[in-house]
Design a protein around this motif. Structure first.
Motif, PDB file in Angstrom:
ATOM      1  N   TRP A  71      12.697   0.357 -12.746  1.00 19.57           N
ATOM      2  CA  TRP A  71      11.810  -0.689 -12.254  1.00 19.57           C
ATOM      3  C   TRP A  71      10.421  -0.149 -11.958  1.00 19.57           C
ATOM      4  N   LEU A  72       9.479  -1.070 -11.984  1.00 24.66           N
ATOM      5  CA  LEU A  72       8.083  -0.810 -11.655  1.00 24.66           C
ATOM      6  C   LEU A  72       7.758  -1.451 -10.314  1.00 24.66           C
ATOM      7  N   THR A  73       7.149  -0.673  -9.447  1.00 21.02           N
ATOM      8  CA  THR A  73       6.563  -1.239  -8.235  1.00 21.02           C
ATOM      9  C   THR A  73       5.055  -1.202  -8.427  1.00 21.02           C
ATOM     10  N   VAL A  74       4.443  -2.376  -8.529  1.00 19.60           N
ATOM     11  CA  VAL A  74       3.027  -2.498  -8.877  1.00 19.60           C
ATOM     12  C   VAL A  74       2.227  -2.721  -7.606  1.00 19.60           C
ATOM     13  N   GLY A  75       1.351  -1.776  -7.306  1.00 13.39           N
ATOM     14  CA  GLY A  75       0.603  -1.851  -6.056  1.00 13.39           C
ATOM     15  C   GLY A  75      -0.184  -3.136  -5.891  1.00 13.39           C
ATOM     16  N   ASP A  76      -0.766  -3.599  -6.968  1.00 16.09           N
ATOM     17  CA  ASP A  76      -1.513  -4.863  -6.959  1.00 16.09           C
ATOM     18  C   ASP A  76      -0.651  -5.914  -7.655  1.00 16.09           C
ATOM     19  N   LYS A  77      -0.042  -6.795  -6.885  1.00 11.87           N
ATOM     20  CA  LYS A  77       0.895  -7.750  -7.482  1.00 11.87           C
ATOM     21  C   LYS A  77       0.211  -8.734  -8.429  1.00 11.87           C
ATOM     22  N   ALA A  78      -1.122  -8.805  -8.375  1.00  9.67           N
ATOM     23  CA  ALA A  78      -1.846  -9.662  -9.325  1.00  9.67           C
ATOM     24  C   ALA A  78      -1.702  -9.156 -10.760  1.00  9.67           C
ATOM     25  N   LEU A  79      -1.316  -7.874 -10.925  1.00  8.29           N
ATOM     26  CA  LEU A  79      -1.126  -7.318 -12.267  1.00  8.29           C
ATOM     27  C   LEU A  79       0.254  -7.625 -12.837  1.00  8.29           C
ATOM     28  N   VAL A  80       1.172  -8.060 -11.992  1.00  6.45           N
ATOM     29  CA  VAL A  80       2.542  -8.314 -12.459  1.00  6.45           C
ATOM     30  C   VAL A  80       2.585  -9.366 -13.568  1.00  6.45           C
ATOM     31  N   PRO A  81       1.922 -10.515 -13.434  1.00 12.12           N
ATOM     32  CA  PRO A  81       1.951 -11.496 -14.535  1.00 12.12           C
ATOM     33  C   PRO A  81       1.406 -10.936 -15.846  1.00 12.12           C
ATOM     34  N   GLU A  82       0.415 -10.044 -15.762  1.00 16.05           N
ATOM     35  CA  GLU A  82      -0.130  -9.431 -16.976  1.00 16.05           C
ATOM     36  C   GLU A  82       0.911  -8.516 -17.629  1.00 16.05           C
ATOM     37  N   MET A  83       1.609  -7.751 -16.814  1.00 15.54           N
ATOM     38  CA  MET A  83       2.655  -6.877 -17.354  1.00 15.54           C
ATOM     39  C   MET A  83       3.813  -7.672 -17.944  1.00 15.54           C
ATOM     40  N   LEU A  84       4.094  -8.813 -17.351  1.00 22.89           N
ATOM     41  CA  LEU A  84       5.188  -9.640 -17.872  1.00 22.89           C
ATOM     42  C   LEU A  84       4.857 -10.216 -19.244  1.00 22.89           C
ATOM     43  N   LYS A  85       3.568 -10.398 -19.546  1.00 25.96           N
ATOM     44  CA  LYS A  85       3.184 -10.796 -20.905  1.00 25.96           C
ATOM     45  C   LYS A  85       3.621  -9.721 -21.900  1.00 25.96           C
ATOM     46  N   VAL A  86       3.439  -8.472 -21.498  1.00 31.45           N
ATOM     47  CA  VAL A  86       3.825  -7.353 -22.363  1.00 31.45           C
ATOM     48  C   VAL A  86       5.338  -7.305 -22.510  1.00 31.45           C
ATOM     49  N   GLN A  87       6.022  -7.323 -21.372  1.00 31.00           N
ATOM     50  CA  GLN A  87       7.479  -7.164 -21.412  1.00 31.00           C
ATOM     51  C   GLN A  87       8.167  -8.329 -22.131  1.00 31.00           C
ATOM     52  N   SER A  88       7.641  -9.531 -21.968  1.00 32.47           N
ATOM     53  CA  SER A  88       8.262 -10.681 -22.620  1.00 32.47           C
ATOM     54  C   SER A  88       8.138 -10.595 -24.135  1.00 32.47           C
ATOM     55  N   ALA A  89       7.130  -9.870 -24.622  1.00 32.46           N
ATOM     56  CA  ALA A  89       6.932  -9.731 -26.067  1.00 32.46           C
ATOM     57  C   ALA A  89       7.657  -8.522 -26.651  1.00 32.46           C
ATOM     58  N   VAL A  90       8.170  -7.653 -25.782  1.00 29.84           N
ATOM     59  CA  VAL A  90       8.797  -6.419 -26.258  1.00 29.84           C
ATOM     60  C   VAL A  90      10.303  -6.421 -26.033  1.00 29.84           C
ATOM     61  N   SER A  91      10.722  -6.651 -24.803  1.00 28.80           N
ATOM     62  CA  SER A  91      12.156  -6.578 -24.499  1.00 28.80           C
ATOM     63  C   SER A  91      12.660  -7.758 -23.688  1.00 28.80           C
ATOM     64  N   ALA A  92      11.743  -8.557 -23.150  1.00 33.03           N
ATOM     65  CA  ALA A  92      12.112  -9.617 -22.195  1.00 33.03           C
ATOM     66  C   ALA A  92      12.840  -8.982 -21.009  1.00 33.03           C
ATOM     67  N   ASN A  93      13.883  -9.645 -20.489  1.00 38.63           N
ATOM     68  CA  ASN A  93      14.533  -9.082 -19.308  1.00 38.63           C
ATOM     69  C   ASN A  93      15.377  -7.860 -19.663  1.00 38.63           C
ATOM     70  N   ALA A  94      15.477  -6.938 -18.709  1.00 39.95           N
ATOM     71  CA  ALA A  94      16.419  -5.827 -18.851  1.00 39.95           C
ATOM     72  C   ALA A  94      17.835  -6.392 -18.850  1.00 39.95           C
ATOM     73  N   SER A  95      18.784  -5.656 -19.416  1.00 39.15           N
ATOM     74  CA  SER A  95      20.177  -6.086 -19.455  1.00 39.15           C
ATOM     75  C   SER A  95      20.642  -6.542 -18.072  1.00 39.15           C
ATOM     76  N   THR A  96      21.242  -7.727 -18.020  1.00 36.55           N
ATOM     77  CA  THR A  96      21.700  -8.225 -16.713  1.00 36.55           C
ATOM     78  C   THR A  96      22.844  -7.380 -16.159  1.00 36.55           C
ATOM     79  N   ILE A  97      23.662  -6.803 -17.043  1.00 37.96           N
ATOM     80  CA  ILE A  97      24.709  -5.889 -16.566  1.00 37.96           C
ATOM     81  C   ILE A  97      24.070  -4.679 -15.889  1.00 37.96           C
ATOM     82  N   ALA A  98      23.056  -4.114 -16.541  1.00 37.86           N
ATOM     83  CA  ALA A  98      22.362  -2.967 -15.972  1.00 37.86           C
ATOM     84  C   ALA A  98      21.695  -3.336 -14.649  1.00 37.86           C
TER      85      ALA A  98
END
Length: 450
Positions: free
Chosen positions: A293-320
């Motif tokens: 997991w990532l802990t992002v000091g400035d939570k305003a950056l989280v939505p920007e990072m989610l744009k990246v993650q949604s295009a690459v892997s989306a959510n991590a495995s729910t089992i994991a």
């Protein structure tokens, strides 16, 4: 052989039969031009650690005896609490998607864990569950690197992932001068920033791995405080700002002396820190789950990072994710948990350090290694070995005799330094004894019997 193994072999055999029986059109095959891949991919280099790990697996699968001291894989079993939670989750009969950032309760637990061990006040809104630490680093660099003018700084030796991802995004990777143990000093940080300014480039990210991979070194509180002040000064000089990728995935393996930059950071620096933690090492021993997991000091950056993650892997495995949640809850429930993990690996490291230094004395190579303070591997110096030209030759000689290690050049340093990273995480002490014997035999062949 387990049912899963038998199934895998059966599927592999079926696949080979299907390929061999398929009609072939050699004329079409020969006329196909080579696909033009992007320069970004063509110029990227595979991670040497992963290539060595794949070769070791292939050798073992072919029936060769290999003591695998290469990739940073723990040998302790996963926590019972995580195992039970994942099994029960599967028994519910559903494997749904989660939010791209992760299951809310898992994000809450991850935030609580960081607050518990770092004395911070983060919330689930600062937290993104990722498919391993590699995804976390990718999310971070994707925000700030897009051209050669964008620089990522790192101490050396360092996990070559930072350099590989920087290259993939088209950026410039640059090393900050540091000691052979990877410690970063303020003057080296300032010199690196000044050099990039003179070259007309801008520093967009500073990568700090602590406890250090591959050296296992941790920094003192004074060193960390001085580094924090230096970073504050550079933030004041950089109008566009930069991120600090704080890679602390080896948390839980240190001897209690570890002080994190996050613990001493000013408010402005804290907001620039992206902390990467994982259940792959000391916090869960489940690298195959890809639970980080990532802990992002400035939570305003989280939505920007989610744009990246949604295009690459989306959510991590729910089992994991549920395994991660259970692991972190277990670590917080009893302070003895991580101490037991550290003590377990410390015994194995101590054995290997003593034995290798004995060989160093036997073959007049000097002190080969010291006891790391935050890892389950050792960083060994074979620079006194004149019979080989580089670390790759030594690594290959050892592998051919039956012990796999990682050459120091996999961590972006010169092969001529002849450094090796040796993972001591083996449950069976006899395997480590076998490795020592192979080292002895290899050095005897290179140096002459003593």
């Amino acid at each position: 052989m387990s049912p899963c193994s038998r199934l895998a072999l059966a599927l592999a055999a079926a696949g080979k039969r299907a390929i061999s029986s398929a009609p072939r059109n050699s004329a079409v095959k020969d006329s196909l031009p080579k696909l033009a891949v992007t320069r970004r991919v063509e110029d990227s280099q595979p991670l040497l650690i992963k290539e060595i790990a794949a070769e070791v697996v292939a050798r073992i699968s072919a029936g060769h005896a290999v003591v695998n001291l290469s990739q940073g894989v723990p040998c302790l079993p996963i926590f019972k609490e995580a195992e039970e939670r994942m099994v029960n989750f599967l028994r519910e009969g559903h494997l749904p998607y989660s939010h791209v950032a992760g299951i809310w309760s898992v994000r809450e637990t991850a935030a609580k864990f960081v607050n518990h061990f770092y004395g911070t006040d983060f919330t689930a809104d600062h937290t993104i569950i990722t498919a391993g630490g590699i995804q976390a680093c990718f999310n971070t660099l994707a925000l700030v690197v897009e051209s050669k003018a964008d620089v990522v700084l790192s101490t050396l030796p360092a996990y070559s992932l930072y350099q590989a991802q920087t290259s993939y995004f088209g950026g410039t990777f640059a090393a900050m001068t540091s000691g052979s143990d990877g410690r970063l000093r303020p003057e080296a940080l300032h010199a690196a920033f000044d050099e990039q300014r003179k070259a007309g480039r801008r520093v967009r990210c500073v990568c700090l791995c602590t406890p250090n991979n591959p050296t296992g070194v941790v920094m003192s509180r004074q060193e960390v405080e001085e580094l924090a002040s230096a970073l504050d000064l550079e933030l004041a000089r950089e109008p566009a700002g930069f991120l600090v990728l704080l890679d602390e995935v080896y948390l839980g393996l240190h001897d209690g002396a570890h002080v994190s930059l996050l613990q001493v950071a000013s408010e402005q620096l804290r907001r620039r820190i992206c902390l990467v933690l994982s259940a792959s090492k000391g916090l869960g021993a489940m690298p195959g789950a890809r639970a980080a997991w990532l802990t992002v000091g400035d939570k305003a950056l989280v939505p920007e990072m989610l744009k990246v993650q949604s295009a690459v892997s989306a959510n991590a495995s729910t089992i994991a994710q549920v395994g991660l949640e259970a692991s972190l809850a277990h670590c917080m429930s009893d302070p003895k948990v991580l101490q037991q993990v550290h003590d377990y690996y410390s015994t194995r490291i101590g054995f290997m350090v003593e034995q290798l230094n004995s060989l160093g004395q036997k073959y007049n190579l000097g002190v080969l290694c010291s006891h790391p303070r935050g890892a389950f591997y050792i960083w060994a110096d074979f620079s006194g070995l004149t019979a080989v030209e580089n670390d790759l030759q030594l690594q290959r000689l050892l592998l051919d005799r039956g012990v796999a290690v990682i050459p120091g050049s996999a961590f972006s340093i010169s092969p001529s330094l002849k450094m090796l990273r040796i993972n001591c995480a083996r449950d069976d002490m006899e395997e480590l004894q076998t490795a020592v014997r192979i080292f002895d035999e290899t050095l005897a062949g290179l140096c002459g019997s003593s």
